[in-house]
Write an enzyme that holds these catalytic residues in place. Sequence first.
Site, PDB file in Angstrom:
ATOM      1  N   ARG A   1       3.161  -7.542   2.663  1.00 38.09           N
ATOM      2  CA  ARG A   1       4.041  -8.662   2.303  1.00 38.09           C
ATOM      3  C   ARG A   1       4.795  -9.179   3.528  1.00 38.09           C
ATOM      4  O   ARG A   1       5.259  -8.388   4.356  1.00 38.09           O
ATOM      5  CB  ARG A   1       5.060  -8.212   1.268  1.00 38.09           C
ATOM      6  CG  ARG A   1       4.467  -7.737  -0.056  1.00 38.09           C
ATOM      7  CD  ARG A   1       5.546  -7.104  -0.900  1.00 38.09           C
ATOM      8  NE  ARG A   1       6.176  -5.987  -0.197  1.00 38.09           N
ATOM      9  CZ  ARG A   1       7.431  -5.601  -0.382  1.00 38.09           C
ATOM     10  NH1 ARG A   1       8.223  -6.253  -1.199  1.00 38.09           N
ATOM     11  NH2 ARG A   1       7.922  -4.565   0.263  1.00 38.09           N
TER      12      ARG A   1
ATOM     13  N   ASP B   1       1.449 -13.048   1.158  1.00 35.38           N
ATOM     14  CA  ASP B   1       2.017 -12.942  -0.181  1.00 35.38           C
ATOM     15  C   ASP B   1       0.862 -13.153  -1.156  1.00 35.38           C
ATOM     16  O   ASP B   1       0.359 -14.274  -1.307  1.00 35.38           O
ATOM     17  CB  ASP B   1       3.095 -14.010  -0.374  1.00 35.38           C
ATOM     18  CG  ASP B   1       3.714 -13.986  -1.765  1.00 35.38           C
ATOM     19  OD1 ASP B   1       3.246 -13.191  -2.618  1.00 35.38           O
ATOM     20  OD2 ASP B   1       4.646 -14.767  -2.004  1.00 35.38           O
TER      21      ASP B   1
ATOM     22  N   ASP C   1      -0.439  14.054  -1.028  1.00 32.44           N
ATOM     23  CA  ASP C   1      -0.710  12.734  -0.448  1.00 32.44           C
ATOM     24  C   ASP C   1      -1.763  12.817   0.649  1.00 32.44           C
ATOM     25  O   ASP C   1      -2.739  12.056   0.656  1.00 32.44           O
ATOM     26  CB  ASP C   1       0.573  12.144   0.143  1.00 32.44           C
ATOM     27  CG  ASP C   1       1.346  11.292  -0.848  1.00 32.44           C
ATOM     28  OD1 ASP C   1       0.712  10.569  -1.628  1.00 32.44           O
ATOM     29  OD2 ASP C   1       2.583  11.359  -0.840  1.00 32.44           O
TER      30      ASP C   1
END
Length: 399
Positions: free
Chosen positions: A45, A82, A180
């Site tokens: 973003r 975006d 993770d």
Amino acid sequence: MNLNQDDTALPLAGLTVLDFSQFLAGPSCALRMADLGADVIKVERPDGGDLCRQLVLADQKVGGDSALFHTINRNKRSFAADLKDPADLEHVTALVARADVMIHNFRPGVMERLGLDFAAVQQLNPRMVYAAVTGYGEAGPWRGKPGQDLLVQSLSGMAWLSGQGGDDAPPVPAGLSVVDMMTGAHLLQGILALLVRRGITGRGGRVDASLLETALDLQFEPFTAFLNGDGEAPRRSRVNHANVHAAAPYGIYRTADGFLALAMAPMDELARLVESPRLAELAADRASWYRERDTLKQALQDHLRSRSTQHWLAQLEPAGIWCADVLTWSRLLEHPGFAVLDMVQPLSGRAAGMKTTRCPLRIDRQVLRSPRPAPAIGEHTQEILRELGLGPAREGSVA
């Protein structure tokens, strides 16, 4: 020689990877692909970028971003977009049409809403290897739950495997984000397998990995024993616990000046080497090595406190007993065993002065390293648009 001095010599040179993921699992997979020569483009973003940029560990920030972000996103390029903006989404779609691999860890349903789900991408680019990370899979009651390492360690039962004090003690999670990182490694295995298949058949494919499935796979040894046993949960040692299924002496023991790790070892031989008549008496019955492990480990612990770690290492290592000093990071850095690995590398550019670990692999016996830091948000947007033959980014976007 440093292989990254000639990126074309690296095995993934020529591949383009789109990394839409955040935090650790997906980015760690993409990082390893970058280390192996792929051009990894981090799509994030314009406003804030990857949330990991602001994740502060021990108050460490480098170039405005967290040290963790730099560690897990070095050697990548950043494309600011975006995905809810039609113009930006058009640019991303153009990237998707030309890329080889795309990685994302959006919650189930997000990519479908954006028109970047596997079915849509496959129509656009049949050779694409599509890789998705979720917390708990695509279905089920946990589908929308945050996929976070501590939560998964807790839900999977992993946290109950650790902790001192036996079964009455509280659960203890691993001291790092092991689920993770292992999920990222699993995802990479799947990606590479699909790339091999693509080289044979020409078609891409999809690989999915979840933190919960990884956590269960990490527990395959004790979990399999549970599935095939009498239904009782594995029992932790009350004394120096390290593994639910290991007999004495498996654990870490305090010495006169530090700690000593002991792995699998015959207790009767160990008792002889440390010259403990009490331990020798207790260890005479081999069946007791597991059944009475707390008693044996306590007797061993009482004895080992009488001498230094180096004294015990000098007694045990020449006899073939699996043991080790328990080093702090400061002591590790001073040890020649660490120095010979040359694991630390400096970063350059906006992260100049920062040190981190290098890629742990060697290709053709050569170390892989790259000083290129993690990018600023959108640092390479214009560069990538030019490579696509598209016009400049929309006004206000990051260059």
